[in-house]
Design an enzyme around this catalytic site. Structure first.
Site, mmCIF file in Angstrom:
data_model
loop_
_atom_site.group_PDB
_atom_site.id
_atom_site.type_symbol
_atom_site.label_atom_id
_atom_site.label_comp_id
_atom_site.label_asym_id
_atom_site.label_seq_id
_atom_site.Cartn_x
_atom_site.Cartn_y
_atom_site.Cartn_z
ATOM 1 C CG ASP A 328 -1.989 1.022 1.214
ATOM 2 O OD1 ASP A 328 -2.102 1.711 0.184
ATOM 3 O OD2 ASP A 328 -2.714 1.148 2.203
ATOM 4 C CG ASP A 591 -3.282 -5.009 3.903
ATOM 5 O OD1 ASP A 591 -3.492 -4.772 2.699
ATOM 6 O OD2 ASP A 591 -3.152 -4.118 4.755
ATOM 7 C CG ASN A 680 35.677 -33.419 9.443
ATOM 8 O OD1 ASN A 680 35.665 -32.980 8.304
ATOM 9 N ND2 ASN A 680 34.627 -33.996 9.999
#
Length: 839
Positions: A328, A591, A680
């Site tokens: 809007d 809305d 890792n």
């Protein structure tokens, strides 16, 4: 005294339930409410922080691969091989702790977000009105409801005024249902239980005082939710999950294959099992859930700093995906501070009488707060009359008007204001500036022209009418044969800097369309003021006259949709979604359907409950710049999550795949299980900082979607590239330098970590890596990992992890191979992304 509520409470009056629930029309006492809540089976006692953190820590080791690895380590210790047990367990524990601290911080922030967006309700406790979190409501509470409120429980109406509720979520009936106090038969069907209000529905118009009967799973909504508890995944969530399964399948197949081959080659069962499991842990994207959670929560934290509250973390990526924003104009394009520009009679002459009617109508209105009435309440009146109110017909989106009945000295007036078309349609007369009242027919053309001119001038005009009445109460049917008093003119100035803001949206390749209930002339005036040349305006009537198929083709060219009905907003959004990824921003009851229909729903902090509940994001400030910041953060979060995926599919996967193949050809393992886990662990440090890494502006300037085909192409190209250099390393070490087992393992350990660290810097940007600045923590921890890797073979405890000092020639060759790898990977990366973009 509280008793178990019945499923047919609508057959009894409120006095019966006041007695049964130990309540009254003044509500429960706070002490009684607390006691009921603590005894309620719906009350969830919060776990202590310590208990939650212990559970989170344990969850770091719950993956099947991790449990198998720990089990194999313990088994090897039981069988007498204790040399690697403590080292492997230490690495596993350290990796878990690293992930735990990151996820704990992310989880704490998510809890903070949830508390900020918790639904609240107005309740009467100890005879005093107060606002509480809806989850703390108990049976026997008395609630006060107004338009826009969501129902937190199943309730019986005590009293109401022109109350209408939207029950589409339960009954499928899209038209609002009229509600009022009363007693109904036990066998009344759901859609006709007009004396009840149900959890999950919302108030469309009017106001009410209600008694809470059922809460939680006893409500109709609770029963439905329990039987149909499904969580809708976003595209991104599904993509991440599918990708994780894809990698896991490859990992498990490869690991099992390696285990079987090593056993066939008569290698130690325990050593082979540990190697296969360590390899699986090294290849599996075990950090993927943590990385995505950390990246999302980091993005949500940055968005909160920029006044955007994220309701669901996975929606962040969706916000980055959008290429069309619908909104809007009020508060986004304009200032949102409505000012009264004039109160004129029907022929355009300033009128004190119109001002009085407008002021009284706004002053006595009791529906949900709105900027229009707030502006009218600021008007200064000359009259000494102090009217009293005796009736109200609340505003709704069908009538588009609000009526108030007042006693003003000797007069009893019904005053109505609302949309011009909806006011003029109920008027049969007009009051002129000289006080005469004439038939409206002879003045209709002049009034319409005035209204049209106001719109051309950029002023919003609403109508005001009145009539004298004799009754002591009013109903909607009284809104006939009214006298047209005149216009209220309103102005909402264009926001300073709005054209620059719209340009900023365009730079992000996000289009803007305005959807408004204002008339087309006002909409066109706004469009011209914000720099849209030859704006295309489409009205609600034009939308009504075209087919859904035609609408899909027409909406693309439209800049502003004007005079739009609430239900048409949803149709517009659905048509636009055929061509765009759409975000819709709204804050009113009208809305809600559009917010739900859009790919991304956005509301604001002071919006009605039902709008905030439907939205994915809640803005603390209604401003387009806030949304722009949100879009950038969404794209940044998506880009940083992809970086980790690229690492897993590129260097990490390539390295581990090569180690697996080499283990089949070598008389010894190319890397020990503890070395794989240590690789890792060292690379996890910088990987966990990816969430806070910088992202190039070029990656923020365009919306990006989850594309598994693109990721697979990357995996094939960069996995092969990584494996080629691993094969070169393998051949050089074993056949050219003819190094021994420990030196080979050390050299490969160093090469694996260096390539994994450097590939992070390469794939984090689409440009040459030296042209893009990495995040501070990513850079520091990568340098730290690099230093640790190069120094480890020379440490006193190096032998404990199977490492030995590398001869200078071997180290030099490894560094040379890594250097060539970096250069070729960077060139390949630039070519890959350039080709992908052009396609």
């Amino acid at each position: 005294m509280q008793t178990q509520p019945t499923d047919t409470f609508w057959q009894f009056d409120t006095n019966y339930w006041f007695q049964k629930l130990g309540s009254s029309d003044k509500g429960l006492s706070q002490v009684a409410a607390n006691k009921i809540l603590s005894q309620s089976k719906h009350y969830k006692k919060k776990k202590s922080v310590f208990a939650k953190e212990v559970i989170l820590f344990i969850s770091q080791f719950k993956s099947p691969l991790m449990l198998l690895l720990i089990g194999a380590v313990v088994l090897s210790a039981f069988l007498g091989d204790t040399s690697d047990v403590f080292i492997i367990l230490f690495i596993v524990l350290s990796t878990g702790l690293l992930s735990f601290f990151q996820e704990r911080n992310a989880g704490r922030f998510v809890e903070k977000l949830q508390s900020m967006i918790a639904l609240k309700s107005k309740v009467i406790r100890d005879g005093i009105e107060k606002e509480i979190i809806s989850s703390d409501i108990v049976s026997g509470d008395v609630l006060l409801l107004k338009a826009g409120d969501m129902l937190p429980a199943d309730c019986l109406i005590i009293e109401s005024n022109e109350l209408h509720a939207n029950e589409a979520s339960l009954t499928g009936e899209s038209y609002p249902t009229a509600k009022a106090a009363g007693i109904l038969a036990e066998n009344t069907e759901l859609a006709k239980r007009t004396n009840c209000l149900w959890e999950g529905t919302n108030i469309v118009s009017g106001s009410a005082k209600v008694l809470v009967i059922n809460i939680g799973k006893e409500t109709i909504f609770g029963n439905i939710a329990k039987s149909a508890a499904t969580v809708v995944e976003t595209t991104f969530e599904k993509g991440i999950k599918d990708f994780g399964f894809f990698l896991m399948k490859i990992t498990l197949v490869l690991s099992l294959f390696i285990l079987v081959v090593n056993l066939l080659n008569h290698k130690s069962v325990i050593e082979s099992a540990l190697f296969a499991l360590a390899l699986a842990v090294g290849m599996a994207p075990e950090l993927l859930p943590a990385i995505t959670t950390i990246a999302m929560s980091a993005g949500a934290k940055r968005m909160l700093d920029k006044k955007v509250i994220v309701k669901k973390l996975a929606s962040i990526q969706n916000l980055g995906e959008i290429n069309l924003l619908c909104t809007d104009k009020t508060g986004t394009i304009t200032e949102g501070s409505i000012k009264v520009a004039g109160t004129l009679d029907g022929l355009g002459i300033e009128s004190e009488f119109v001002k009085e009617l407008a002021y009284w109508n706004a002053q006595f209105e009791t529906g949900y707060a709105n900027p229009l009435d707030d502006a009218l309440k600021q008007l200064a009146l000359e009259t000494k009359i102090k009217p009293t109110k005796f009736g109200e017909i609340p505003y709704d989106f069908i009538r588009k008007r609000l009526s108030i009945a007042v006693n003003a000295d000797a007069d009893r007036l019904l005053i109505t204001k609302g949309a011009y078309a909806n006011i003029i349609s109920i008027c049969s007369s007009i009051k002129l500036s000289n006080g005469n009242i004439e038939s409206i027919e002879s003045h209709k053309v002049a009034i319409d022209k005035k209204f049209e001119q106001f719109g051309i001038d950029g002023l919003r005009a609403i109508g005001v009418c009145y009539k004298n009445i004799t009754s002591n109460s009013i109903v909607k049917e009284d809104e006939t044969e009214m006298i047209f008093a005149g216009f209220i003119l309103l102005e909402d100035p264009i926001k300073a800097g709005i054209t620059e803001t719209i340009e900023e949206l365009q730079k992000l390749q996000v289009h803007l369309k305005i959807i408004s209930g204002d008339n087309k002339n006002v909409a066109k005036s706004i469009a011209l003021k914000i720099g849209i040349k030859n704006p295309v305006v489409m009205t609600g009537q034009e939308i009504f006259n075209v087919s859904p198929e035609a609408l899909k083709h027409l909406v693309r060219k439209v800049h502003i949709f004007a005079e739009v009905e609430p239900q048409q907003k949803e149709h517009i959004i659905q048509a636009l979604r055929k061509m765009y990824s759409v975000a819709y921003m709204g804050d009113g009851i009208n809305d809600v359907s559009a917010i739900s229909a859009a790919d991304v729903g956005i509301s604001v902090e002071n919006a009605v409950d039902v709008a905030r509940e439907a939205a994915d994001f809640v803005l603390m400030e209604k401003d387009l710049m806030v949304i722009i910041d949100g879009i950038k953060e969404g794209r940044k979060t998506f880009a940083n999550t992809l970086k980790y995926i690229f690492i897993n599919t590129g260097s990490t996967f390539g390295n581990m795949f090569s180690v697996a193949i080499a283990s089949l050809l070598l008389p010894f393992l190319p890397m020990l299980p503890k070395q794989i886990l240590l690789t890792n662990f060292i690379t996890d440090f910088p990987y966990l900082t990816i969430a806070s890494d910088n992202v190039d502006q070029e990656q923020l300037n365009r919306p990006r979607k989850w594309d598994l085909k693109f990721i697979r192409n990357y995996m094939v190209i960069f996995g092969l590239h990584s494996s080629i250099f691993d094969v070169i390393t393998f051949l050089t070490l074993f056949y050219v330098l003819k190094v021994k087992e420990t030196t080979f393992q050390t050299a490969w350990f160093v090469e694996s970590i260096l390539t994994e660290l450097f590939i992070l810097f390469i794939i984090r940007t689409h440009k040459n890596f030296f042209k893009s600045k990495p995040g501070k923590y990513l850079f520091i921890l990568s340098i730290f990992g690099l230093a640790v890797t190069l120094l480890l073979p020379y440490m006193p405890f190096a032998t404990q992890v199977g490492l030995s000092p590398l001869p200078l020639l071997t180290l030099g060759i490894i560094l040379a191979i890594v250097s060539v790898y970096i250069i070729t990977a960077d060139l390949l990366k630039v070519w890959f992304f350039k080709t992908y973009r052009s396609n």
